[in-house]
Design a protein around this motif. Structure first.
Motif, PDB file in Angstrom:
ATOM      1  N   ASP A   1      65.482  49.131   6.002  1.00 48.98           N
ATOM      2  CA  ASP A   1      64.841  47.892   5.547  1.00 48.98           C
ATOM      3  C   ASP A   1      63.504  47.679   6.245  1.00 48.98           C
ATOM      4  OD1 ASP A   1      67.032  47.476   3.962  1.00 48.98           O
ATOM      5  OD2 ASP A   1      68.024  46.088   5.356  1.00 48.98           O
ATOM      6  N   ARG A   2      63.481  47.968   7.548  1.00 53.64           N
ATOM      7  CA  ARG A   2      62.244  47.793   8.302  1.00 53.64           C
ATOM      8  C   ARG A   2      61.154  48.744   7.787  1.00 53.64           C
ATOM      9  NH1 ARG A   2      59.249  44.165  10.908  1.00 53.64           N
ATOM     10  NH2 ARG A   2      57.956  45.109  12.540  1.00 53.64           N
TER      11      ARG A   2
ATOM     12  N   ALA B   1      56.219  49.642   5.039  1.00 52.93           N
ATOM     13  CA  ALA B   1      55.528  50.354   3.967  1.00 52.93           C
ATOM     14  C   ALA B   1      54.930  49.376   2.956  1.00 52.93           C
ATOM     15  CB  ALA B   1      56.499  51.312   3.265  1.00 52.93           C
ATOM     16  N   ARG B   2      55.654  48.291   2.682  1.00 55.03           N
ATOM     17  CA  ARG B   2      55.123  47.300   1.749  1.00 55.03           C
ATOM     18  C   ARG B   2      53.862  46.662   2.304  1.00 55.03           C
ATOM     19  NH1 ARG B   2      55.819  41.832   1.235  1.00 55.03           N
ATOM     20  NH2 ARG B   2      57.326  41.829   2.938  1.00 55.03           N
ATOM     21  N   TRP B   3      53.902  46.280   3.586  1.00 58.59           N
ATOM     22  CA  TRP B   3      52.708  45.695   4.191  1.00 58.59           C
ATOM     23  C   TRP B   3      51.577  46.718   4.296  1.00 58.59           C
ATOM     24  CZ3 TRP B   3      51.055  41.044   4.543  1.00 58.59           C
ATOM     25  CH2 TRP B   3      51.946  39.984   4.603  1.00 58.59           C
ATOM     26  N   ARG B   4      51.941  47.975   4.515  1.00 58.67           N
ATOM     27  CA  ARG B   4      50.899  49.012   4.522  1.00 58.67           C
ATOM     28  C   ARG B   4      50.196  49.076   3.176  1.00 58.67           C
ATOM     29  NH1 ARG B   4      53.176  54.798   3.938  1.00 58.67           N
ATOM     30  NH2 ARG B   4      53.547  53.771   1.938  1.00 58.67           N
ATOM     31  N   ASP B   5      50.988  49.009   2.095  1.00 56.33           N
ATOM     32  CA  ASP B   5      50.378  49.039   0.759  1.00 56.33           C
ATOM     33  C   ASP B   5      49.523  47.798   0.529  1.00 56.33           C
ATOM     34  OD1 ASP B   5      51.745  51.386   0.392  1.00 56.33           O
ATOM     35  OD2 ASP B   5      53.409  50.469  -0.714  1.00 56.33           O
ATOM     36  N   VAL B   6      50.017  46.629   0.996  1.00 62.08           N
ATOM     37  CA  VAL B   6      49.236  45.400   0.833  1.00 62.08           C
ATOM     38  C   VAL B   6      47.921  45.493   1.583  1.00 62.08           C
ATOM     39  CG1 VAL B   6      49.200  42.938   1.354  1.00 62.08           C
ATOM     40  CG2 VAL B   6      51.260  43.959   0.390  1.00 62.08           C
ATOM     41  N   LEU B   7      47.984  46.003   2.818  1.00 61.33           N
ATOM     42  CA  LEU B   7      46.772  46.121   3.619  1.00 61.33           C
ATOM     43  C   LEU B   7      45.798  47.123   3.019  1.00 61.33           C
ATOM     44  CD1 LEU B   7      48.377  46.051   7.189  1.00 61.33           C
ATOM     45  CD2 LEU B   7      46.973  44.266   6.153  1.00 61.33           C
TER      46      LEU B   7
ATOM     47  N   GLU C   1      51.450  53.950  12.406  1.00 60.33           N
ATOM     48  CA  GLU C   1      52.136  54.475  13.591  1.00 60.33           C
ATOM     49  C   GLU C   1      53.565  53.952  13.665  1.00 60.33           C
ATOM     50  OE1 GLU C   1      49.734  53.440  16.892  1.00 60.33           O
ATOM     51  OE2 GLU C   1      48.063  54.772  16.345  1.00 60.33           O
ATOM     52  N   ALA C   2      53.741  52.655  13.407  1.00 59.94           N
ATOM     53  CA  ALA C   2      55.088  52.086  13.433  1.00 59.94           C
ATOM     54  C   ALA C   2      55.972  52.718  12.365  1.00 59.94           C
ATOM     55  CB  ALA C   2      55.016  50.572  13.235  1.00 59.94           C
ATOM     56  N   LEU C   3      55.385  52.996  11.207  1.00 61.65           N
ATOM     57  CA  LEU C   3      56.155  53.626  10.124  1.00 61.65           C
ATOM     58  C   LEU C   3      56.603  55.021  10.529  1.00 61.65           C
ATOM     59  CD1 LEU C   3      57.084  53.041   7.243  1.00 61.65           C
ATOM     60  CD2 LEU C   3      54.997  54.118   6.421  1.00 61.65           C
ATOM     61  N   ASP C   4      55.719  55.794  11.176  1.00 59.22           N
ATOM     62  CA  ASP C   4      56.103  57.138  11.633  1.00 59.22           C
ATOM     63  C   ASP C   4      57.213  57.063  12.675  1.00 59.22           C
ATOM     64  OD1 ASP C   4      54.213  58.221   9.975  1.00 59.22           O
ATOM     65  OD2 ASP C   4      52.669  58.401  11.524  1.00 59.22           O
TER      66      ASP C   4
ATOM     67  N   ASP D   1      59.481  54.618  13.161  1.00 57.26           N
ATOM     68  CA  ASP D   1      60.756  54.186  12.573  1.00 57.26           C
ATOM     69  C   ASP D   1      61.371  55.277  11.703  1.00 57.26           C
ATOM     70  OD1 ASP D   1      60.745  51.790  13.812  1.00 57.26           O
ATOM     71  OD2 ASP D   1      59.903  50.655  12.145  1.00 57.26           O
ATOM     72  N   MET D   2      60.551  56.024  10.989  1.00 56.32           N
ATOM     73  CA  MET D   2      61.093  57.133  10.181  1.00 56.32           C
ATOM     74  C   MET D   2      61.654  58.223  11.084  1.00 56.32           C
ATOM     75  SD  MET D   2      58.309  57.421   7.082  1.00 56.32           S
ATOM     76  CE  MET D   2      59.251  58.709   6.276  1.00 56.32           C
ATOM     77  N   SER D   3      61.010  58.445  12.226  1.00 54.04           N
ATOM     78  CA  SER D   3      61.545  59.407  13.176  1.00 54.04           C
ATOM     79  C   SER D   3      62.878  58.927  13.736  1.00 54.04           C
ATOM     80  CB  SER D   3      60.530  59.623  14.304  1.00 54.04           C
ATOM     81  OG  SER D   3      61.079  60.469  15.306  1.00 54.04           O
ATOM     82  N   CYS D   4      62.971  57.634  14.051  1.00 57.80           N
ATOM     83  CA  CYS D   4      64.231  57.089  14.552  1.00 57.80           C
ATOM     84  C   CYS D   4      65.329  57.172  13.504  1.00 57.80           C
ATOM     85  CB  CYS D   4      64.024  55.633  14.979  1.00 57.80           C
ATOM     86  SG  CYS D   4      63.021  55.441  16.473  1.00 57.80           S
ATOM     87  N   LEU D   5      64.957  56.942  12.233  1.00 62.12           N
ATOM     88  CA  LEU D   5      65.961  57.008  11.175  1.00 62.12           C
ATOM     89  C   LEU D   5      66.501  58.409  10.997  1.00 62.12           C
ATOM     90  CD1 LEU D   5      67.421  55.467   8.933  1.00 62.12           C
ATOM     91  CD2 LEU D   5      65.506  55.993   7.411  1.00 62.12           C
TER      92      LEU D   5
END
Length: 433
Positions: free
Chosen positions: A66-67, A72-78, A181-184, A186-190
């Motif tokens: 979810d995070r 990713a949604r905010w990345r697209d918005v930005l 960076e946060a997306l990378d 969190d994806m690594s943690c997942l």
């Protein structure tokens, strides 16, 4: 035969021996029972903790998913917002480069407008109010004098707005980089599992890192960046619109401002007439109320005198009855009744005095307010006369001198707010008077 020598020692009886055997058996049985219970609890704990661990890991993975979706949604918005800012910066830069100073010589009725302002300065008291008429008259003067400066300020304003857009773009870029960076991370943690080779126990992993934010602060930060960028883009669109329309809208603005001023004058004249009539009606009602209040004051005073006489009577009776002798000086029902009567009369007189004071105070306030209304009525009549003189003065500019000329062609333009019915002078024509 000599007696056998016995070894001195503590000997137990058969019953003690049997009791010890039974105790050993019972203790062994109890310990086996306790051991069985512990084994069963251990198995239940293993099963429970296994299920909880699997569930917690699944819930954490779900929350990570979810995070990741939120980030990713905010990345697209930005990214979308940054693209709009880039496009607007290019458009504003082009508008700034294309903007040229084109001033028009104007011949406008400044004398009449200033005369109206001077006339209205003759109002007195509360009639000297900063009303919409004064606002419209001042806007008319500012418009006449300020049109020539609009285009000169245009380039400077565009430059300042470009700086604001650049700052907003910088904020979006920094926020977008953090989101990536946060997306990378969190994806690594997942992607990690219990069999991943690079997992290990860490020192105090539950600590709160310095500079941590709450989810609300995280959302609000990006919302502020996006809102700031949208506001900058919106202001820039309005500025581009103003730069492109200023050369063509002089005649339209002057005519619209003239009509707005005259409408405000007529409306204010109507409001003052209504206020004068309302004040006259209020004065009449106040005079009627004053007459009724004076009548009621006389009635209250008469009742107060009557109650005072009754109180004197009760006091006299009480005092006279104190002259009884011996046991006849009895606190009988008459005595109690007279005391109650005195108390009631004293309370009644106090209430009447208070109400009489209130009535007299209210009457005095009515008289004072009536005097104020008389003064205000005089000022309203003066103000109404000045408004009518202003309306008469403005008849000299009802038809501007340039209205007899052939009007330049009008072309419909689409502005940034989506209004397509705005009629403006053709860009190909220079505004001349």
């Amino acid at each position: 035969m000599s007696a056998l020598s016995l070894k001195p020692s503590l000997r137990h009886s058969v019953s003690e021996w049997s009791s010890n055997n039974q105790q050993l058996s019972a203790t062994a049985q109890h310990q086996r029972h306790v051991s069985h219970e512990i084994r069963q609890e251990g198995r239940a704990l293993r099963s429970e903790t296994h299920c909880k661990t699997v569930w917690d890991e699944s819930a954490t993975s779900r929350r990570l998913g979810d995070r990741i979706w939120d980030v990713a949604r905010w990345r697209d918005v930005l990214e979308s917002c940054a693209q709009k800012v880039d496009e607007e910066m290019e458009a504003l830069t082009l508008s700034k480069e294309q903007s040229e100073q084109a001033l028009a010589a104007t011949s406008v009725p400044l004398e009449v407008t200033n005369e109206c302002l001077t006339l209205r300065e003759g109002r007195r008291g509360y009639e000297l109010v900063g009303d919409p008429v004064e606002e419209q008259l001042k806007q008319e003067v500012e418009l006449i004098e300020g049109v020539q400066q609009r285009l000169q300020r245009g380039v400077h304003q565009a430059f300042e707005q470009l700086c604001l857009l650049q700052e907003a773009r910088h904020q979006l870029t920094a926020d977008l980089q953090n989101k990536m960076e946060a997306l990378d991370i969190d994806m690594s943690c997942l992607s990690l599992t219990t069999k991943s080779p690079n997992i290990s126990l860490k020192t105090n992993p539950t600590r709160i890192p310095s500079g941590s934010s709450t989810p609300q602060e995280w959302v609000q930060f990006s919302q502020r960046n996006v809102a700031r960028a949208h506001e900058a883009v919106h202001v820039s669109q309005q500025m581009r619109e103003e730069l492109s329309l200023s050369r063509a809208q002089l005649h339209n603005e002057l005519e619209a401002q003239r009509r707005a001023t005259e409408f405000a004058l007529r409306k204010r004249n109507h409001q003052e007439q209504r206020a004068r009539d309302e004040l006259q009606w209020q004065m009449k009602n106040t005079e009627d109320e004053m007459a009724e209040m004076e009548s009621d004051i006389r009635g209250l005073d008469a009742d107060l005198q009557a109650k005072t006489a009754s109180l004197k009577l009760a006091h006299t009776r009480l005092e006279t009855r104190t002259q009884r002798c011996g046991v006849d000086l009895c606190r009988d029902q008459v005595q109690h009744g007279l005391v109650a009567e005195v108390q009631q009369l004293e309370a009644t007189i106090q209430d009447l005095k208070q109400k009489l004071s209130e009535a007299q105070h209210s009457l005095q306030k009515l008289k004072l307010h009536h005097s104020r209304m008389q003064q205000d009525l005089s000022r309203k009549q003066e103000a109404l006369s000045l408004e009518q003189r202003s309306i008469h003065t403005r008849t000299r500019i009802t038809s501007p001198s340039w209205s007899d000329r052939t009007a330049p062609p009008l072309v419909p333009l689409m502005n940034s707010s989506g209004r397509s019915n705005l009629q403006l002078l053709a860009r190909s024509q220079h505004v001349t008077y």
